[in-house]
Write a protein that holds these residues in place. Structure first.
Motif, PDB file in Angstrom:
ATOM      1  N   SER B 266      13.804   4.085  -5.325  1.00 16.17           N
ATOM      2  CA  SER B 266      13.781   2.827  -4.587  1.00 16.17           C
ATOM      3  C   SER B 266      12.823   1.827  -5.216  1.00 16.17           C
ATOM      4  O   SER B 266      12.947   0.636  -4.972  1.00 16.17           O
ATOM      5  N   LEU B 267      11.853   2.285  -5.968  1.00 18.89           N
ATOM      6  CA  LEU B 267      10.907   1.371  -6.593  1.00 18.89           C
ATOM      7  C   LEU B 267      11.163   1.173  -8.082  1.00 18.89           C
ATOM      8  O   LEU B 267      10.390   0.507  -8.753  1.00 18.89           O
ATOM      9  N   ASP B 268      12.239   1.759  -8.610  1.00 19.94           N
ATOM     10  CA  ASP B 268      12.478   1.637 -10.055  1.00 19.94           C
ATOM     11  C   ASP B 268      12.840   0.218 -10.447  1.00 19.94           C
ATOM     12  O   ASP B 268      12.614  -0.192 -11.574  1.00 19.94           O
ATOM     13  N   PHE B 269      13.416  -0.556  -9.515  1.00 21.96           N
ATOM     14  CA  PHE B 269      13.793  -1.922  -9.872  1.00 21.96           C
ATOM     15  C   PHE B 269      12.575  -2.760 -10.195  1.00 21.96           C
ATOM     16  O   PHE B 269      12.652  -3.742 -10.914  1.00 21.96           O
ATOM     17  N   LEU B 270      11.402  -2.365  -9.621  1.00 24.53           N
ATOM     18  CA  LEU B 270      10.188  -3.125  -9.916  1.00 24.53           C
ATOM     19  C   LEU B 270       9.798  -3.003 -11.387  1.00 24.53           C
ATOM     20  O   LEU B 270       9.152  -3.881 -11.943  1.00 24.53           O
ATOM     21  N   ARG B 271      10.187  -1.872 -12.007  1.00 27.55           N
ATOM     22  CA  ARG B 271       9.766  -1.643 -13.396  1.00 27.55           C
ATOM     23  C   ARG B 271      10.276  -2.731 -14.325  1.00 27.55           C
ATOM     24  O   ARG B 271       9.593  -3.125 -15.270  1.00 27.55           O
ATOM     25  N   ASN B 272      11.484  -3.226 -14.051  1.00 29.78           N
ATOM     26  CA  ASN B 272      12.073  -4.218 -14.937  1.00 29.78           C
ATOM     27  C   ASN B 272      11.726  -5.637 -14.542  1.00 29.78           C
ATOM     28  O   ASN B 272      12.124  -6.582 -15.206  1.00 29.78           O
ATOM     29  N   LEU B 294      -2.144  -7.479  -2.437  1.00 33.31           N
ATOM     30  CA  LEU B 294      -1.249  -6.776  -1.518  1.00 33.31           C
ATOM     31  C   LEU B 294      -1.235  -7.472  -0.154  1.00 33.31           C
ATOM     32  O   LEU B 294      -0.193  -7.579   0.492  1.00 33.31           O
ATOM     33  N   GLN B 295      -2.411  -7.976   0.278  1.00 35.95           N
ATOM     34  CA  GLN B 295      -2.437  -8.678   1.571  1.00 35.95           C
ATOM     35  C   GLN B 295      -1.559  -9.912   1.532  1.00 35.95           C
ATOM     36  O   GLN B 295      -0.748 -10.168   2.426  1.00 35.95           O
ATOM     37  N   GLU B 296      -1.703 -10.693   0.457  1.00 34.39           N
ATOM     38  CA  GLU B 296      -0.885 -11.892   0.336  1.00 34.39           C
ATOM     39  C   GLU B 296       0.592 -11.536   0.231  1.00 34.39           C
ATOM     40  O   GLU B 296       1.458 -12.217   0.792  1.00 34.39           O
ATOM     41  N   LEU B 297       0.876 -10.437  -0.517  1.00 32.94           N
ATOM     42  CA  LEU B 297       2.267 -10.011  -0.652  1.00 32.94           C
ATOM     43  C   LEU B 297       2.835  -9.629   0.703  1.00 32.94           C
ATOM     44  O   LEU B 297       4.001  -9.917   1.017  1.00 32.94           O
ATOM     45  N   GLY B 298       1.988  -9.004   1.563  1.00 31.88           N
ATOM     46  CA  GLY B 298       2.457  -8.621   2.889  1.00 31.88           C
ATOM     47  C   GLY B 298       2.849  -9.836   3.717  1.00 31.88           C
ATOM     48  O   GLY B 298       3.817  -9.804   4.476  1.00 31.88           O
ATOM     49  N   HIS B 303       9.178  -7.199   4.008  1.00 35.31           N
ATOM     50  CA  HIS B 303      10.096  -6.099   3.726  1.00 35.31           C
ATOM     51  C   HIS B 303       9.639  -5.287   2.513  1.00 35.31           C
ATOM     52  O   HIS B 303       9.621  -4.063   2.542  1.00 35.31           O
ATOM     53  N   LEU B 304       9.271  -6.000   1.442  1.00 31.96           N
ATOM     54  CA  LEU B 304       8.792  -5.301   0.238  1.00 31.96           C
ATOM     55  C   LEU B 304       7.520  -4.534   0.546  1.00 31.96           C
ATOM     56  O   LEU B 304       7.307  -3.430   0.050  1.00 31.96           O
ATOM     57  N   MET B 305       6.659  -5.119   1.392  1.00 32.07           N
ATOM     58  CA  MET B 305       5.404  -4.451   1.723  1.00 32.07           C
ATOM     59  C   MET B 305       5.666  -3.133   2.433  1.00 32.07           C
ATOM     60  O   MET B 305       5.053  -2.109   2.144  1.00 32.07           O
ATOM     61  N   ARG B 306       6.636  -3.162   3.405  1.00 33.88           N
ATOM     62  CA  ARG B 306       6.950  -1.911   4.105  1.00 33.88           C
ATOM     63  C   ARG B 306       7.511  -0.889   3.115  1.00 33.88           C
ATOM     64  O   ARG B 306       7.198   0.298   3.188  1.00 33.88           O
ATOM     65  N   LEU B 307       8.337  -1.385   2.178  1.00 32.30           N
ATOM     66  CA  LEU B 307       8.907  -0.467   1.181  1.00 32.30           C
ATOM     67  C   LEU B 307       7.802   0.166   0.344  1.00 32.30           C
ATOM     68  O   LEU B 307       7.822   1.360   0.048  1.00 32.30           O
ATOM     69  N   ILE B 308       6.801  -0.643  -0.026  1.00 25.76           N
ATOM     70  CA  ILE B 308       5.694  -0.112  -0.816  1.00 25.76           C
ATOM     71  C   ILE B 308       4.902   0.889   0.006  1.00 25.76           C
ATOM     72  O   ILE B 308       4.484   1.938  -0.490  1.00 25.76           O
ATOM     73  N   GLN B 309       4.684   0.596   1.289  1.00 23.80           N
ATOM     74  CA  GLN B 309       3.895   1.520   2.107  1.00 23.80           C
ATOM     75  C   GLN B 309       4.611   2.848   2.282  1.00 23.80           C
ATOM     76  O   GLN B 309       3.987   3.910   2.311  1.00 23.80           O
ATOM     77  N   GLU B 310       5.953   2.797   2.380  1.00 29.80           N
ATOM     78  CA  GLU B 310       6.691   4.047   2.538  1.00 29.80           C
ATOM     79  C   GLU B 310       6.561   4.930   1.293  1.00 29.80           C
ATOM     80  O   GLU B 310       6.544   6.148   1.392  1.00 29.80           O
ATOM     81  N   HIS B 311       6.511   4.301   0.120  1.00 27.19           N
ATOM     82  CA  HIS B 311       6.398   5.070  -1.134  1.00 27.19           C
ATOM     83  C   HIS B 311       5.101   4.697  -1.840  1.00 27.19           C
ATOM     84  O   HIS B 311       5.109   4.211  -2.966  1.00 27.19           O
ATOM     85  N   GLN B 312       3.985   4.902  -1.157  1.00 29.78           N
ATOM     86  CA  GLN B 312       2.701   4.460  -1.712  1.00 29.78           C
ATOM     87  C   GLN B 312       2.369   5.201  -3.008  1.00 29.78           C
ATOM     88  O   GLN B 312       1.854   4.624  -3.972  1.00 29.78           O
ATOM     89  N   VAL B 313       2.686   6.520  -3.047  1.00 25.99           N
ATOM     90  CA  VAL B 313       2.370   7.294  -4.251  1.00 25.99           C
ATOM     91  C   VAL B 313       3.145   6.756  -5.454  1.00 25.99           C
ATOM     92  O   VAL B 313       2.598   6.567  -6.546  1.00 25.99           O
ATOM     93  N   ASP B 314       4.444   6.478  -5.234  1.00 22.96           N
ATOM     94  CA  ASP B 314       5.253   5.946  -6.337  1.00 22.96           C
ATOM     95  C   ASP B 314       4.731   4.593  -6.784  1.00 22.96           C
ATOM     96  O   ASP B 314       4.702   4.275  -7.972  1.00 22.96           O
ATOM     97  N   PHE B 315       4.308   3.774  -5.823  1.00 24.93           N
ATOM     98  CA  PHE B 315       3.808   2.447  -6.169  1.00 24.93           C
ATOM     99  C   PHE B 315       2.536   2.551  -7.011  1.00 24.93           C
ATOM    100  O   PHE B 315       2.375   1.841  -8.008  1.00 24.93           O
ATOM    101  N   LEU B 316       1.638   3.452  -6.610  1.00 24.10           N
ATOM    102  CA  LEU B 316       0.405   3.612  -7.391  1.00 24.10           C
ATOM    103  C   LEU B 316       0.714   4.109  -8.799  1.00 24.10           C
ATOM    104  O   LEU B 316       0.101   3.701  -9.783  1.00 24.10           O
TER     105      LEU B 316
END
Lengths: 159, 392
Positions: B266-272, B294-298, B303-316
């Motif tokens: 779900s976070l692979d699209f961010l790579r490109n 991250l606060q400003e992004l929230g 929606h993206l922020m919730r997605l990042i929080q759900e996969h925090q390990v992948d985001f890091l």
């Protein structure tokens, strides 16, 4: 010495010593002269000779130097004769200066009693023969070229 | 001692000589005895034992012993030079006969030339060694980190944005309108210096596309939200307006967000995403900026922020990945800029190719080649002397 008959066979060294003595004494008319190349050669194989060109021929005034090589079987076999000086004769190879035995009867029909002096005298007579007395001779300046080639070969061999 | 001299006419005479006398002295002696008109010394030729005696030699050298005989002969004037050559060849004959005395008749007549010439040994080629491109990338990384560090510190938001826009408008002196300034700031991620540069040289195409998709700006400026926003419904659309989202790094929206899959996919699209690569570079250079970003992004993209929080390990993990893509992009930019900035002649191109053939990287070769004023020898020496630096 001929009166002893044919039963006496003179060894090679005695024969050569006798010829050496005759060469040094100069018996003859002096137009031919010969001697050993190296006095220290105990086998007395290498000899040098000179023929003064006979008068009334194209050879007049020239001095021809020759090399005679007496192998171990001399005088049973004739020595090899080679002109050091360039000469144009019917019995001499133009390139090498070697006297061809098949063209020179004395070498072809060799007899034990013949000597190197006889060869030189016969060569002088050959110069006076009708077919040789008027042959055009090479210029005398060419003598150096043959000797130079000889020296060059020797130098290469030494190296 | 006494020697006999025989003439061609059959006569002979005696002369008194010494073994140490030279042939010239002997000839003068004969001339004295016989008379100059009969045997002039200049025309005399003496022969002893088949050899023509040379004027410069002595009787002892020619082995003329006592009571031996010498043949004398007169040479003609025109042939004296020829006879002289005969005399001069006597020593050569003597020398040449000695080493080949046993096979004189067999001696080859044609001279054998020694054609053996030693072939010069060619110098060994210089050993080729590969130079790692690390110094180039490390050199390139420094300005990159500086640029993004400066960009982070210069980012303006909130009430500062209005002041910056006004200053840029005043700087332009009326040549730019407000909408153009706003688009430039947005393309430069609200970096004032970069925005001014864009105004002068033109806004890049890829950064210009996002504003086109937005709604037309309203006439009145929007006030930034001062308090924390309440949780809104997920389907609600963010408020429109040119100044509503000053820090929206993803104005295009998130592709395939609706069909988001679980896990790292779900976070692979961010790579490109180019914006995400820039964000990652900024965070790696200045980790302290991550939390405010991250606060400003929230605020801008819940929606993206919730997605990042759900996969925090992948985001890091994505954040901590090395900046390989960025490096490629930067090197690509350098490579594309090179042909535009530098024009080389065919000879210079061949020189550069020869230096590359030595095993060095092209970027390194180009840098060193132009640093040495296009001198190929100096460049080669520099590359070889500083190989350890390039390998680091």
């Amino acid at each position: 010495m001929g009166s002893e008959g044919s039963s006496v066979v003179v060894p090679r060294n005695f024969r050569l010593l006798e010829e050496l003595e005759r060469g040094e004494k100069g018996i003859g008319d002096g137009t031919v002269s010969y001697g050993m190349d190296d006095a220290d050669d105990i086998y007395m194989q290498s000899w040098t000779g000179t023929i003064i060109g006979p008068p009334s021929t194209v050879h007049e005034g020239r001095i021809y130097q020759l090399k005679l090589f007496c192998s171990r079987d001399y005088p049973d076999n004739p020595p090899s004769v080679r002109f050091q000086t360039r000469i144009n004769m019917t019995c001499v190879n133009q390139e090498t200066g070697v006297v061809e035995p098949h063209l020179f009867p004395m070498l072809a029909n060799w007899k034990r009693e013949r000597t190197m002096e006889d060869i030189l005298i016969q060569l002088k007579r050959e110069m006076m023969s009708p077919q040789n007395r008027k042959l055009t001779q090479p210029p005398e300046g060419n003598e150096e070229s043959r000797v130079d080639q000889k020296g060059l070969v020797v130098r290469c061999c030494i190296v | 001692m006494k020697v006999f001299v025989k003439t061609l006419k059959g006569t002979h005479f005696e002369i008194e000589v010494n073994p140490s006398d030279t042939l010239s002295e002997v000839k003068k002696n004969i001339e004295t005895v016989q008379g100059a008109d009969v045997y002039p010394a200049a025309q005399q030729m003496l022969i002893h034992q088949g050899k023509v005696l040379k004027d410069g030699t002595t009787l002892e050298e020619n082995k003329v012993a006592e009571n031996s005989f010498i043949v004398i002969m007169l040479s003609k004037t025109k042939s004296s030079s020829g006879e002289g050559s005969t005399t001069s060849t006597a020593p050569s004959v003597k020398a040449s006969a000695t080493p080949t005395s046993t096979s004189v008749s067999a001696a080859p007549q044609a001279p054998a030339s020694t054609g053996a010439t030693p072939t010069p040994v060619t110098a060994p080629a210089a050993p080729a060694s590969a130079a790692a491109p690390a110094p180039i990338s490390s050199g390139s990384a420094v300005p990159e980190s500086d640029i993004y560090g400066q960009a982070a510190s210069n980012l303006v938001a909130g009430s500062n944005l209005e002041g910056t826009i006004q200053q840029i408008l005043d700087m332009g002196g009326g040549s730019w309108d407000r909408d153009t300034v706003v688009r430039a700031l947005r393309a430069a991620y609200n970096n004032p210096e970069r925005a001014v540069e864009y105004l002068y040289s033109g806004i890049p195409e890829q950064a210009e596309a996002p504003p086109v998709t937005r709604e037309p700006a309203s006439a009145q400026p929007a006030n930034p939200p001062a308090a924390a926003p309440q949780a809104a419904q997920p389907a609600s659309v963010p408020s429109s307006g040119p100044n509503a989202n000053p820090l929206d790094l993803f104005p295009q929206g998130l592709p395939n967000v609706g069909s988001g899959a679980a896990g790292a996919g779900s976070l692979d699209f961010l790579r490109n995403s180019q914006q995400f690569q820039a964000l990652r570079a900024m965070v790696q250079a200045n980790p302290q900026i991550l939390q405010p970003m991250l606060q400003e992004l929230g605020k801008q993209n819940p929606h993206l922020m919730r997605l990042i929080q759900e996969h925090q390990v992948d985001f890091l993990r994505l954040i901590n990945e090395p900046v390989e893509g960025g490096e490629g992009n930067i090197l690509g930019q350098l490579a594309s800029a090179m042909p535009q900035a530098v024009t080389v002649t065919p000879e210079e191109r061949q020189a550069i190719e020869r230096l590359e053939a030595m095993g060095f990287d092209r970027a390194t070769v180009l840098e060193v080649y132009f640093a040495c004023n296009k001198n190929e020898e100096l460049a080669a020496n520099y590359l070889l002397d500083h190989m350890h630096e390039f390998d680091e």
